[in-house]
Design a protein around this motif. Structure first.
Motif, PDB file in Angstrom:
ATOM      1  N   PHE A   1       0.826  -1.203   0.000  1.00 25.08           N
ATOM      2  CA  PHE A   1       0.000   0.000   0.000  1.00 25.08           C
ATOM      3  C   PHE A   1       0.864   1.258   0.000  1.00 25.08           C
ATOM      4  CE2 PHE A   1      -3.000  -2.858   2.563  1.00 25.08           C
ATOM      5  CZ  PHE A   1      -3.654  -3.301   1.436  1.00 25.08           C
ATOM      6  N   GLU A   2       1.929   1.256   0.793  1.00 22.99           N
ATOM      7  CA  GLU A   2       2.808   2.419   0.856  1.00 22.99           C
ATOM      8  C   GLU A   2       3.496   2.662  -0.486  1.00 22.99           C
ATOM      9  OE1 GLU A   2       2.634   0.600   4.976  1.00 22.99           O
ATOM     10  OE2 GLU A   2       2.832  -0.124   2.940  1.00 22.99           O
ATOM     11  N   HIS A   3       3.908   1.576  -1.125  1.00 22.39           N
ATOM     12  CA  HIS A   3       4.540   1.712  -2.447  1.00 22.39           C
ATOM     13  C   HIS A   3       3.550   2.326  -3.441  1.00 22.39           C
ATOM     14  CE1 HIS A   3       7.512   0.288  -5.571  1.00 22.39           C
ATOM     15  NE2 HIS A   3       6.448   0.540  -6.317  1.00 22.39           N
ATOM     16  N   LEU A   4       2.307   1.857  -3.398  1.00 21.94           N
ATOM     17  CA  LEU A   4       1.293   2.370  -4.328  1.00 21.94           C
ATOM     18  C   LEU A   4       1.031   3.856  -4.109  1.00 21.94           C
ATOM     19  CD1 LEU A   4      -1.332  -0.527  -4.282  1.00 21.94           C
ATOM     20  CD2 LEU A   4       0.417  -0.075  -6.011  1.00 21.94           C
ATOM     21  N   ILE A   5       0.876   4.251  -2.842  1.00 29.83           N
ATOM     22  CA  ILE A   5       0.635   5.674  -2.541  1.00 29.83           C
ATOM     23  C   ILE A   5       1.772   6.527  -3.088  1.00 29.83           C
ATOM     24  CG2 ILE A   5       0.589   7.365  -0.659  1.00 29.83           C
ATOM     25  CD1 ILE A   5      -2.035   5.999  -0.784  1.00 29.83           C
ATOM     26  N   SER A   6       2.990   6.121  -2.816  1.00 33.09           N
ATOM     27  CA  SER A   6       4.152   6.882  -3.271  1.00 33.09           C
ATOM     28  C   SER A   6       4.228   6.917  -4.795  1.00 33.09           C
ATOM     29  CB  SER A   6       5.429   6.282  -2.681  1.00 33.09           C
ATOM     30  OG  SER A   6       6.569   6.981  -3.140  1.00 33.09           O
ATOM     31  N   TYR A   7       4.030   5.764  -5.423  1.00 35.46           N
ATOM     32  CA  TYR A   7       4.154   5.665  -6.882  1.00 35.46           C
ATOM     33  C   TYR A   7       3.072   6.492  -7.575  1.00 35.46           C
ATOM     34  CZ  TYR A   7       4.713   3.511 -11.487  1.00 35.46           C
ATOM     35  OH  TYR A   7       4.914   3.298 -12.830  1.00 35.46           O
ATOM     36  N   ILE A   8       1.828   6.325  -7.154  1.00 30.60           N
ATOM     37  CA  ILE A   8       0.727   7.058  -7.782  1.00 30.60           C
ATOM     38  C   ILE A   8       0.950   8.557  -7.682  1.00 30.60           C
ATOM     39  CG2 ILE A   8      -1.741   7.607  -7.584  1.00 30.60           C
ATOM     40  CD1 ILE A   8      -2.092   4.654  -6.612  1.00 30.60           C
ATOM     41  N   SER A   9       1.435   9.001  -6.519  1.00 26.80           N
ATOM     42  CA  SER A   9       1.579  10.442  -6.280  1.00 26.80           C
ATOM     43  C   SER A   9       2.702  11.082  -7.087  1.00 26.80           C
ATOM     44  CB  SER A   9       1.805  10.705  -4.788  1.00 26.80           C
ATOM     45  OG  SER A   9       3.095  10.298  -4.378  1.00 26.80           O
ATOM     46  N   GLN A  10       3.519  10.280  -7.735  1.00 25.17           N
ATOM     47  CA  GLN A  10       4.519  10.841  -8.640  1.00 25.17           C
ATOM     48  C   GLN A  10       3.883  11.347  -9.935  1.00 25.17           C
ATOM     49  OE1 GLN A  10       7.551  11.019  -7.109  1.00 25.17           O
ATOM     50  NE2 GLN A  10       6.404   9.922  -5.512  1.00 25.17           N
ATOM     51  N   TYR A  11       2.667  10.845 -10.230  1.00 28.46           N
ATOM     52  CA  TYR A  11       1.984  11.191 -11.477  1.00 28.46           C
ATOM     53  C   TYR A  11       0.703  11.998 -11.249  1.00 28.46           C
ATOM     54  CZ  TYR A  11       5.091   7.588 -13.281  1.00 28.46           C
ATOM     55  OH  TYR A  11       6.202   6.841 -13.602  1.00 28.46           O
ATOM     56  N   PHE A  12      -0.019  11.694 -10.165  1.00 25.51           N
ATOM     57  CA  PHE A  12      -1.302  12.329  -9.891  1.00 25.51           C
ATOM     58  C   PHE A  12      -1.296  12.848  -8.460  1.00 25.51           C
ATOM     59  CE2 PHE A  12      -2.030   8.420 -12.422  1.00 25.51           C
ATOM     60  CZ  PHE A  12      -2.361   9.004 -13.638  1.00 25.51           C
ATOM     61  N   THR A  13      -1.714  14.078  -8.271  1.00 18.54           N
ATOM     62  CA  THR A  13      -1.870  14.594  -6.913  1.00 18.54           C
ATOM     63  C   THR A  13      -2.997  13.842  -6.221  1.00 18.54           C
ATOM     64  OG1 THR A  13      -1.090  16.802  -7.513  1.00 18.54           O
ATOM     65  CG2 THR A  13      -2.452  16.625  -5.538  1.00 18.54           C
ATOM     66  N   LEU A  14      -2.709  13.272  -5.059  1.00 19.27           N
ATOM     67  CA  LEU A  14      -3.740  12.602  -4.274  1.00 19.27           C
ATOM     68  C   LEU A  14      -4.516  13.646  -3.480  1.00 19.27           C
ATOM     69  CD1 LEU A  14      -1.835   9.441  -3.008  1.00 19.27           C
ATOM     70  CD2 LEU A  14      -3.603   9.569  -4.770  1.00 19.27           C
TER      71      LEU A  14
END
Length: 202
Positions: free
Chosen positions: A151-164
């Motif tokens: 889950f932590e990897h996903l949060i970090s990875y997604i936020s490199q492309y899309f603002t959460l």
């Protein structure tokens, strides 16, 4: 509010659909209109003959952020549940063959079911079971210890492309056991044996 979905995040599921294991998260999106309304039956789409369930753990974002370091990622979600990423499998396979995006097969109205959200217990993040029953028969079962990307990897990875943003939903991937649904089927999702949702297909 965005619905961010992760594909192929359980090795056995990737294998059952003859997909290679990903080297980085596979991301696709659903619009807000894809979110099914609680207590309202989901209607079988007219454009598919093979509607399939994919049961997944869903995280709810509680803090705005971008380019989030993985070590701080736990601060960005505080509730979770179980949901279904409905997929028009026949249409998805056709789109794949043509090298086209999946949206028509994944992002249609009512294609995202989410259950009741409960607080995340950090100690239980990767010792959690989730499951789906179809007409009273358990058809899919997963364990968060089997995630390829945490889950932590996903949060970090997604936020490199899309603002959460607060309220965004992240579908974290489905385990093996996906299968078809039919009209009048009843689907019930569980997180650690606690019922999170029940829906009917019309």
């Amino acid at each position: 509010m965005k619905i961010i979905c992760i594909g192929r995040n359980y090795a056995d599921h990737a294998k059952e659909l003859n997909n290679p294991l990903p080297k980085e998260p596979v991301i696709f999106m659903k619009p807000k209109s894809a979110l099914a309304r609680p207590g309202i039956p989901v209607h079988y789409p007219q454009f598919t003959d093979n509607l399939q369930y994919e049961c997944e753990v869903v995280l709810r974002v509680c803090k705005n952020g971008r380019q989030i370091p993985q070590k701080f990622a736990k601060q960005y979600f505080d509730h979770w549940t179980v949901g279904i990423d409905f997929t028009a499998r026949d249409l998805q396979n056709k789109l794949k063959e043509e090298g086209l995006p999946w949206e028509r097969a994944k992002a249609f109205d009512d294609s995202a079911v989410v259950g009741n959200f409960v607080p995340v217990a950090e100690a239980d993040l990767y010792t959690t079971q989730f499951s789906l029953s179809q007409n009273g028969v358990m058809v899919q079962k997963g364990h968060t210890s089997d995630l390829i990307f945490s889950f932590e990897h996903l949060i970090s990875y997604i936020s490199q492309y899309f603002t959460l943003q607060i309220g965004d939903l992240i579908f974290t991937g489905t385990p093996k056991g996906v299968g078809p649904v039919l009209p009048y089927d009843k689907l019930v999702g569980y997180l650690n044996n606690e019922k999170m949702f029940d829906i009917e297909i019309k």
